[in-house]
Design an enzyme around this catalytic site. Structure first.
Site, PDB file in Angstrom:
ATOM      1  N   THR A   1       0.886  -1.183   0.042  1.00 48.40           N
ATOM      2  CA  THR A   1      -0.129  -0.017  -0.066  1.00 48.40           C
ATOM      3  C   THR A   1       0.823   1.101   0.167  1.00 48.40           C
ATOM      4  OG1 THR A   1      -0.232  -0.149   2.362  1.00 48.40           O
ATOM      5  CG2 THR A   1      -1.936  -1.085   1.340  1.00 48.40           C
TER       6      THR A   1
ATOM      7  N   ASP B   1       7.814  -6.453   7.965  1.00 42.84           N
ATOM      8  CA  ASP B   1       6.744  -5.145   7.838  1.00 42.84           C
ATOM      9  C   ASP B   1       7.641  -3.918   7.718  1.00 42.84           C
ATOM     10  OD1 ASP B   1       4.534  -3.647   7.946  1.00 42.84           O
ATOM     11  OD2 ASP B   1       4.146  -4.113  10.094  1.00 42.84           O
TER      12      ASP B   1
END
Lengths: 274, 540
Positions: B244, B307
Site C-alpha cells: 500500500t 513489515d
C-alpha cells in the site's frame, strides 16, 4: 474480580527460583477441577489474538504499538475487555471488532485473561502467616498496601497481578534484579523505574537515588530518605546506572524457605480491592 | 492632540482591516506558489514543506541565539480524543489541520480559534485493519482544501467555508482500504494512495482532477495476471499482496515524476505462500504524473517478512556524487539502511545502515540486501534489529540545504518476530497481517535519537539521544535549528550544525506528528501536535 470460565482452567507450572535452588510449583487457576493429566490444547483464543491483536499488543500481550495488556484483566475484568473489543476505546488507537462476533470475542477475552493467570493461583505457603511476616519485617516502611505504608518502593496493592510467584521471590531475595517498567508510559517511554543511579552535578554535588522519572531532558531521583531530587540533564557532568543496587535490603538470609513461601503467598494474593 | 489620536486609531483600524481583508482574499494557492514554496516561507504550503519533501523553512526569526526564549502562543485542543498525527498546512494566516479520524479544521493562526470544521459521516462497521484511525493532513490548491477519509474517500472542501465541493470514492473500505495520509496537490491533479496493507488487498496510487474529482489514472502497486512482476508472487498470492501507499510522496516537476513509497507484502510475517520478491512492495516508485505509468522502481526489502514499509517520504535533492552533479532521491528506510538513488533512472548509488541492524550483511552493487541466515520470523520468535515499527516509521525526516544534512529520528530497538499464517484472508479483522507479530525489547537499551546524516553518504555527523521512543519527524530551518519531539512529551530545538539542545518544553504527553513552522504579521511560529492538542510557540 476475575471471572473464571471453565474452558480456560489449565494447570500452570512455575519454577520458583530462589536461594539458588528451584522449587517447582503447580498452580491451578481457580475454578473447576483441572483435567489432571491431559495436556492442555492451545486455547482457541490464541490464534485469534495472534491474528487480530498481536500486531499492536505483541504476541504475548506485552505491547508494541499498543500498550502492554498482560495484566489488563486485573483492572478491567473480562467484561471490561469484552466491551473494549466490541465497542473500542472512543477516540483511541484501539479499533473495534464488531465483525468478530460474540463467540470469538469471548475466546479472545479468555486468552487475554489467561495472561494474567500466571500471576494467580494457590500457593503452597500460608498467606496468613505471610501477612504476619510482612508486618514483622516492616516491609510497609517502604511499600503501600491498600493505602497504608511508605513509598520508597512500588505500591504492592496489586503486586499479585503484576508478578508471578517466581518474580515475587526474586524481588525479595535479590532486590534491584528485575525492575518494573515505568507505569506511566509503559512500553512507549519504556525505562525501568527504580533503577539506582548516581548523578554528579556540574558544581560537584553528588546524588544517589532510585529513578522516579527519566526523559530526554530531566531525571528525578529518590534518595534513601525518600526525598526527590529533580535534575536537569544539562546541569549534570555525570549520570551513571548502578544496576543490581536498591534501597531495599535483601531478605535472602533473613527468611527461611517456609517463611519465604508464606510471604510470596501473601503477596501473590494482593490483587487489589475486590 | 485629539485629532492626532484619531489619526493613530484610524491607522490601526486600517491596518487591522487590511490584515483581515488580505487574509480573506488570499488563500488562493496556485501550482506556481507550491513550485516556489521557498519564496513564501510564511506559508507551509504542502505536506513536505516543498515538493522535494525537505521540511526545511527559510524562516529565520527564531534562530540559535534566541530559541531558548520560545514561549507558548496558544493550544488547540481536540474536540474528540484520538491518535493525532496531523501536519498542518498554513496559508496566509489560516491553518488547516485534520483531527482524528477524518475531521478538517480551519484555524486563525493568530489566536488558534476555529473558523470552520468539517466532519464526514463514517460507516458504523468501519474497517481499520492494522492501522490507527487517524489522518496526517490536507492538501491545498486554489481555494480548495483536499482531504482523504478513513473510509477511503477523497473530498474537496471550500477553503473559506468548509462546504463540500465534491467527494469521490477512492476504494472500498469493506475490503479493508482506509486512508490516513495527506493527499498531494500538483498541477491540476490531486494524488492519493491508501492504507490497508494488513487487510489482504492490492495497493494503488490514484490521480484525480482537482476541479471535478474525476479519476485521471490509477497505478496498481501489485501486478495482476499477465502483467510483468506477477511471477514474483508465488501462486495467486498477488491477489492480497498489499504494497500500500499509505504516506505522502514527493514530486519533481521537471522530470514530471512522482516518488511514492510502498508498504509490506501480505501476509506480513509469513512469506511461505508468496515466494519471490513480491513486486512492488517495500519499494520506491517513480511514476509519470500525467499517465500514472511507472518509470522505474527500486525495491529496498525484497520478499519482506518484517513489515518494513518504505513509507517515509523520500527526499529529493541535487548534489555531486564522485564529482558528478546528480539528481538524487534519498531515503532513510524503515529497514535500517540509508539509500541514495539517482532519481532520473532509479540507479542505486549507495546504502549504509543508520541504526543497528542484524538482518543484512550489506547491500550488493545494485542495492539488493545480502541476507544473514535465519532471519525469518518463527513460531518461537526470531530476534532481529530493527523492530517491526522500524528504524523510522511514517515520520518525515528533513533536509537542510544549508548544512547538507538529513535529520532523521532513528529508532534503536530489536524485536522477536513471530510467524503468522501463510495465507491471507481478505478484509478479515481476525488476521491483521496474517497473524504473527513481534515482542519488542524494551527498557533502557531501546532508544531513539535525532541523527544528522550527510545527505549524500548517510554518514552520521551528530546525534542527540532521546530517552524512550519517538514518533515525531524533524523540521529544519534557516535559523540553524532542527525541531523534533519524543514520546515523553518533550518538544525541542537543536542546533542544526552540532545537535546541541537549545530549547525544550514538556507538553505533557507523547507527540506523534511532524512539526511545522510558518509566520503571520511578521511573527514566526512553530507548531507540533501532541496527543490531543496542537501546541504553537513563538518568540515573546
Amino acid at each position: 474480580m476475575i471471572r473464571i470460565r471453565s474452558s480456560r482452567v489449565a494447570a500452570l507450572v512455575f519454577i520458583l527460583c530462589g536461594f539458588g535452588l528451584c522449587v517447582p510449583f503447580v498452580a491451578f487457576a481457580a475454578g473447576r477441577a483441572p483435567q489432571a493429566t491431559k495436556p492442555a490444547a492451545a486455547p482457541p483464543g490464541k490464534p485469534l489474538f495472534e491474528g487480530a491483536c498481536a500486531v499492536c499488543h505483541g504476541m504475548d500481550g506485552s505491547g508494541g504499538n499498543g500498550p502492554n495488556i498482560r495484566h489488563a484483566a486485573a483492572r478491567l475484568g473480562p467484561n471490561g475487555i469484552e466491551d473494549l473489543v466490541k465497542v473500542g476505546f472512543i477516540g483511541s488507537g484501539m479499533p473495534t471488532f464488531p465483525q468478530l462476533g460474540d463467540e470469538k470475542i469471548r475466546q479472545i477475552v479468555d486468552y487475554v485473561v489467561s495472561f494474567d493467570q500466571e500471576a494467580s493461583g494457590t500457593q503452597p505457603g500460608d498467606a496468613q502467616k505471610g501477612k504476619e511476616i510482612y508486618r514483622s519485617k516492616n516491609c510497609s516502611q517502604c511499600h503501600i498496601v491498600n493505602g497504608q505504608g511508605g513509598n520508597l518502593g512500588p505500591d504492592l496493592t496489586r503486586v499479585g497481578t503484576r508478578l508471578s510467584p517466581g518474580s515475587l521471590s526474586d524481588a525479595i531475595t535479590s532486590p534491584g534484579l528485575k525492575l518494573p517498567l515505568d507505569a506511566n508510559l509503559a512500553e512507549r517511554a519504556a525505562f525501568r523505574a527504580y533503577l539506582m543511579q548516581r548523578a554528579v552535578t556540574k558544581d560537584g554535588r553528588e546524588i544517589t537515588g532510585l529513578r522516579v522519572n527519566d526523559d530526554t531532558f530531566s531525571v528525578q531521583l529518590r534518595d534513601a530518605g525518600g526525598q526527590i531530587h529533580s535534575l536537569r540533564k544539562l546541569d549534570l557532568q555525570k549520570l551513571e546506572d548502578l544496576p543490581g543496587k536498591s534501597w531495599m535490603p535483601s531478605y535472602k538470609d533473613g527468611l527461611s524457605e517456609t517463611q519465604l513461601n508464606d510471604l510470596v503467598s501473601y503477596l501473590a494474593g494482593l490483587r487489589g480491592a475486590r | 492632540m485629539k485629532s492626532l489620536q484619531y489619526v493613530a486609531y484610524a491607522g490601526v483600524l486600517a491596518a487591522l482591516l487590511l490584515a483581515g481583508w488580505s487574509s480573506a482574499l488570499a488563500q488562493n494557492v496556485t501550482y506556481d506558489d507550491i513550485l516556489h514554496s521557498s519564496a513564501q516561507p510564511q506559508n507551509w504550503i504542502t505536506y513536505g514543506g516543498n515538493y522535494s519533501s525537505h521540511r526545511f523553512s527559510e524562516l529565520k526569526q527564531i534562530d540559535t541565539q534566541n530559541a531558548a526564549s520560545l514561549k507558548m502562543e496558544w493550544v488547540y485542543q481536540l474536540r474528540r480524543t484520538g491518535i493525532f498525527e496531523t501536519s498542518p498546512i498554513v496559508v496566509d494566516g489560516y491553518l488547516y489541520m485534520t483531527e482524528p479520524p477524518s475531521t478538517v479544521t480551519a484555524l486563525d493562526v493568530r489566536t488558534g480559534k476555529a473558523i470552520w470544521r468539517w466532519t464526514p459521516e463514517l460507516p458504523k462497521n468501519l474497517l481499520t485493519i492494522g492501522l490507527f484511525p487517524t489522518n496526517r493532513g490536507v492538501a491545498v490548491l486554489g481555494d480548495t482544501v483536499y482531504v482523504t477519509t478513513i473510509d477511503s474517500y477523497l473530498v474537496a472542501l471550500d477553503g473559506k467555508t468548509g462546504a463540500v465541493r465534491w467527494r469521490v470514492h477512492v476504494a472500498e473500505n469493506k475490503e479493508g482500504y482506509a486512508i490516513t495520509s495527506a493527499p498531494l496537490a500538483i498541477n491540476g491533479k490531486i494524488i492519493t494512495g491508501t492504507g490497508g496493507g494488513e487487510a489482504g488487498l492490492r495497493g494503488l496510487l490514484d490521480a484525480y482532477d482537482a476541479k471535478t474529482g474525476k479519476r485521471l489514472w490509477r497505478l496498481w502497486t501489485v501486478p495482476t495476471q499477465g502483467e510483468p512482476g506477477v511471477e514474483t508472487w508465488g501462486g495467486d498470492s498477488w491477489k492480497w499482496g498489499g504494497a500500500t501507499t499509505w504516506n505522502t510522496g514527493s514530486y519533481d516537476p521537471e522530470l514530471n515524476l512522482l516518488y511514492w513509497g510502498t508498504g509490506n507484502p501480505a501476509p506480513d510475517w509469513n512469506g511461505d505462500a508468496r515466494q519471490g520478491d513480491n513486486l512492488y512492495s517495500c519499494s520506491l516508485l517513480a511514476v509519470d504524473a500525467d499517465t500514472g505509468k511507472m518509470k522505474w522502481y527500486f525495491q529496498f526489502s525484497p520478499h519482506d517478512t518484517h513489515d518494513w514499509d518504505a513509507a517515509e517520504p523520500p527526499i529529493l535533492l541535487d548534489a555531486a556524487i564522485n564529482g558528478q552533479p546528480r539528481k538524487l532521491v534519498v531515503m532513510a528506510n524503515r529497514n535500517g539502511f540509508y539509500y541514495v538513488l539517482d532519481r532520473t533512472t532509479g540507479e542505486f548509488l549507495s546504502g549504509v545502515p543508520f541504526i543497528k541492524q542484524t538482518w543484512a550483511k550489506g547491500l550488493d552493487a545494485k542495492g539488493r540486501p545480502i541476507l544473514m541466515p535465519d532471519i525469518d520470523p518463527s513460531p518461537q520468535g526470531t530476534l532481529i534489529y530493527p523492530s517491526i515499527t522500524g528504524a523510522i516509521n511514517f515520520s518525515s525526516p528533513s533536509y537542510s540545504p544549508l548544512t547538507g544534512l538529513v535529520y532523521v529520528t532513528a529508532r534503536e530497538q530489536g524485536a522477536y518476530y513471530f510467524k503468522g499464517r501463510p495465507k491471507m484472508e481478505p478484509a478479515n479483522p481476525e488476521l491483521a497481517g496474517g497473524g504473527g507479530g513481534q515482542r519488542v525489547l524494551t527498557g533502557d537499551p531501546a532508544y531513539t535519537a535525532v541523527r544528522a546524516l550527510d545527505a549524500t553518504t548517510g554518514k552520521m555527523k551528530w546525534q542527540f539521544k532521546l530517552v524512550g521512543d519517538s514518533w515525531t519527524g524533524t523540521l529544519a530551518t534557516a535559523g540553524g535549528l532542527v525541531f523534533s519531539a519524543d514520546v515523553a512529551g518533550n518538544f525541542f530545538a537543536l542546533d542544526a550544525a552540532t545537535g546541541k539542545p537549545l530549547w525544550n518544553v514538556h507538553v505533557g504527553a507523547a507527540a506523534r506528528a511532524n512539526p511545522v513552522t510558518f509566520a503571520v504579521d511578521g511573527k514566526q511560529y512553530v507548531a507540533v501536535a501532541a496527543t490531543n492538542s496542537l501546541f504553537v510557540f513563538g518568540l515573546p
